[in-house]
Design a protein around this motif. Structure first.
Motif, PDB file in Angstrom:
ATOM      1  N   THR A   1       0.836  -1.197   0.000  1.00 35.03           N
ATOM      2  CA  THR A   1       0.000   0.000   0.000  1.00 35.03           C
ATOM      3  C   THR A   1       0.868   1.243   0.000  1.00 35.03           C
ATOM      4  OG1 THR A   1      -1.944   0.971   1.067  1.00 35.03           O
ATOM      5  CG2 THR A   1      -0.203   0.183   2.534  1.00 35.03           C
ATOM      6  N   ALA A   2       0.230   2.384  -0.062  1.00 32.73           N
ATOM      7  CA  ALA A   2       0.958   3.653  -0.035  1.00 32.73           C
ATOM      8  C   ALA A   2       0.007   4.744   0.437  1.00 32.73           C
ATOM      9  CB  ALA A   2       1.495   3.982  -1.427  1.00 32.73           C
ATOM     10  N   ALA A   3       0.577   5.925   0.721  1.00 35.48           N
ATOM     11  CA  ALA A   3      -0.256   7.052   1.164  1.00 35.48           C
ATOM     12  C   ALA A   3      -1.085   7.584  -0.001  1.00 35.48           C
ATOM     13  CB  ALA A   3       0.628   8.151   1.743  1.00 35.48           C
ATOM     14  N   LYS A   4      -0.579   7.374  -1.219  1.00 33.20           N
ATOM     15  CA  LYS A   4      -1.305   7.770  -2.425  1.00 33.20           C
ATOM     16  C   LYS A   4      -0.995   6.721  -3.479  1.00 33.20           C
ATOM     17  CE  LYS A   4      -1.184  11.586  -5.797  1.00 33.20           C
ATOM     18  NZ  LYS A   4      -2.480  11.273  -6.380  1.00 33.20           N
TER      19      LYS A   4
ATOM     20  N   GLY B   1      -9.436   9.443  -4.590  1.00 36.57           N
ATOM     21  CA  GLY B   1      -9.545  10.701  -3.853  1.00 36.57           C
ATOM     22  C   GLY B   1      -8.641  10.774  -2.640  1.00 36.57           C
ATOM     23  N   THR B   2      -7.720   9.834  -2.495  1.00 33.89           N
ATOM     24  CA  THR B   2      -6.933   9.775  -1.246  1.00 33.89           C
ATOM     25  C   THR B   2      -5.474  10.164  -1.449  1.00 33.89           C
ATOM     26  OG1 THR B   2      -8.372   8.068  -0.358  1.00 33.89           O
ATOM     27  CG2 THR B   2      -6.196   8.235   0.626  1.00 33.89           C
ATOM     28  N   ASP B   3      -5.047  11.137  -0.653  1.00 33.61           N
ATOM     29  CA  ASP B   3      -3.629  11.474  -0.568  1.00 33.61           C
ATOM     30  C   ASP B   3      -3.314  11.724   0.905  1.00 33.61           C
ATOM     31  OD1 ASP B   3      -1.112  12.468  -0.517  1.00 33.61           O
ATOM     32  OD2 ASP B   3      -1.404  13.973  -2.078  1.00 33.61           O
ATOM     33  N   LEU B   4      -2.726  10.713   1.550  1.00 38.43           N
ATOM     34  CA  LEU B   4      -2.474  10.790   2.998  1.00 38.43           C
ATOM     35  C   LEU B   4      -1.041  11.189   3.311  1.00 38.43           C
ATOM     36  CD1 LEU B   4      -4.457   7.544   3.845  1.00 38.43           C
ATOM     37  CD2 LEU B   4      -4.999   9.815   4.757  1.00 38.43           C
ATOM     38  N   TRP B   5      -0.322  11.616   2.282  1.00 38.43           N
ATOM     39  CA  TRP B   5       1.113  11.897   2.422  1.00 38.43           C
ATOM     40  C   TRP B   5       1.415  12.784   3.633  1.00 38.43           C
ATOM     41  CZ3 TRP B   5       5.187   9.835  -0.075  1.00 38.43           C
ATOM     42  CH2 TRP B   5       6.407  10.486   0.045  1.00 38.43           C
ATOM     43  N   THR B   6       0.743  13.943   3.724  1.00 40.80           N
ATOM     44  CA  THR B   6       1.056  14.890   4.804  1.00 40.80           C
ATOM     45  C   THR B   6       0.629  14.352   6.175  1.00 40.80           C
ATOM     46  OG1 THR B   6       0.893  16.692   3.224  1.00 40.80           O
ATOM     47  CG2 THR B   6       0.785  17.287   5.571  1.00 40.80           C
TER      48      THR B   6
END
Ligand SMILES: O=C(O)CC1=CCC(=O)O1
Length: 265
Positions: free
Chosen positions: A120-123, A188-193
């Motif tokens: 998986t990944a943050a995006k 719609g997911t970007d959890l990087w920050t």
């Protein structure tokens, strides 16, 4: 046990293991269901409680109309964990399930003692990639895409073995609406920050032959969290719990012991 989410979506859940024991929560990926974990369950330590469920739109859970949001999917996880009276669980998520796990840790650290992030990944991908995939599935149906997806999921060893049959059954059993709903959540997911602000024990597990979430993409996410451990499973693709259950379970069992959630056997 069926758990009702905040918006009324009914989620199929299953819990096994000794009552009161430290809990491990398992979250599967897009186009999958809780049978993803069947082969690893008997290989995990006997002194933990294992909670798994089918994500909305998947398996035995309700299939609301797409799209689904990551916020809804995180809220589903909260509802399931709370309905079983659990707190401070170890949450292990694969692919889309790993994004839900990250989102849950960001929102509800009281429910998450540690994370195991698999494939998986943050995006993952870009909105364009996901929009194209959604349009193809709407046009052609999911059955027409099964072999393409399996080709992306499975490492070389698993392509013709029993894992391929089980993966084909999971994907083939997924409804178009649920699959598309899940695609929209990933898109719609970007959890990087927010993930870079997490401070908790994390084990990242990648598959050396994963063509859905390549090892470098996964490494970038794991490296956001200080102290996180990162392992790459050789001869595994996107579904190590099915392709390499012994190796995946050994890593997870070792981590449970290392963070004091399991005493052994
Ligand atoms: O289906 C895929 O290619 C990969 C994937 C991305 C998110 C997820 O859950 O699966």
């Amino acid at each position: 046990m069926i758990v009702e989410a905040r918006d009324g979506c009914r989620l199929a859940t299953r819990i096994e293991g000794p009552e009161g024991a430290p809990a491990l929560v398992l979250l599967h990926g897009l186009g999958m269901d809780m049978t993803l974990w069947d082969a690893v369950l008997p290989l995990l330590p006997g002194d933990i409680r294992v909670l798994r469920y089918d994500l909305r739109g998947h398996g035995g859970s309700d299939v609301p109309p797409a799209p689904y949001s990551m916020g809804q999917m995180v809220s589903d996880a909260e509802a399931v964990i709370e309905a079983h009276g659990l707190r401070e669980t170890v949450v292990a998520g694969l692919s889309l399930g790993g994004m839900v796990a990250q989102g849950l840790a960001v929102k509800r650290l009281d429910l998450v003692r540690a994370l195991i992030l698999s494939n998986t990944a943050a995006k993952i991908g870009t909105p364009k990639i996901w929009d194209d995939r959604i349009a193809t599935i709407r046009r052609e149906g999911l059955a027409a895409q099964v072999e393409t997806v399996l080709d992306r999921w499975l490492g070389r060893d698993a392509r013709h073995g029993s894992a391929a049959g089980r993966a084909r059954r999971m994907l083939g059993g997924t409804e178009v609406e649920g699959y598309i709903g899940g695609c929209a959540a990933v898109s719609g997911t970007d959890l990087w920050t927010p993930v870079s602000g997490l401070r908790l024990p994390v084990l990242g597990i990648a598959g050396a032959e994963d063509r859905s979430v390549p090892t470098d993409l996964m490494r970038e996410t794991v490296e956001l969290i200080p102290g996180a451990r990162f392992e790459i499973l050789r001869r595994a693709g996107h579904l190590p719990p099915m392709e390499r259950p012994e190796d995946w379970a050994a890593l997870v069992s070792g981590q449970l012991r290392a963070i004091g959630q399991s005493g052994g056997a």
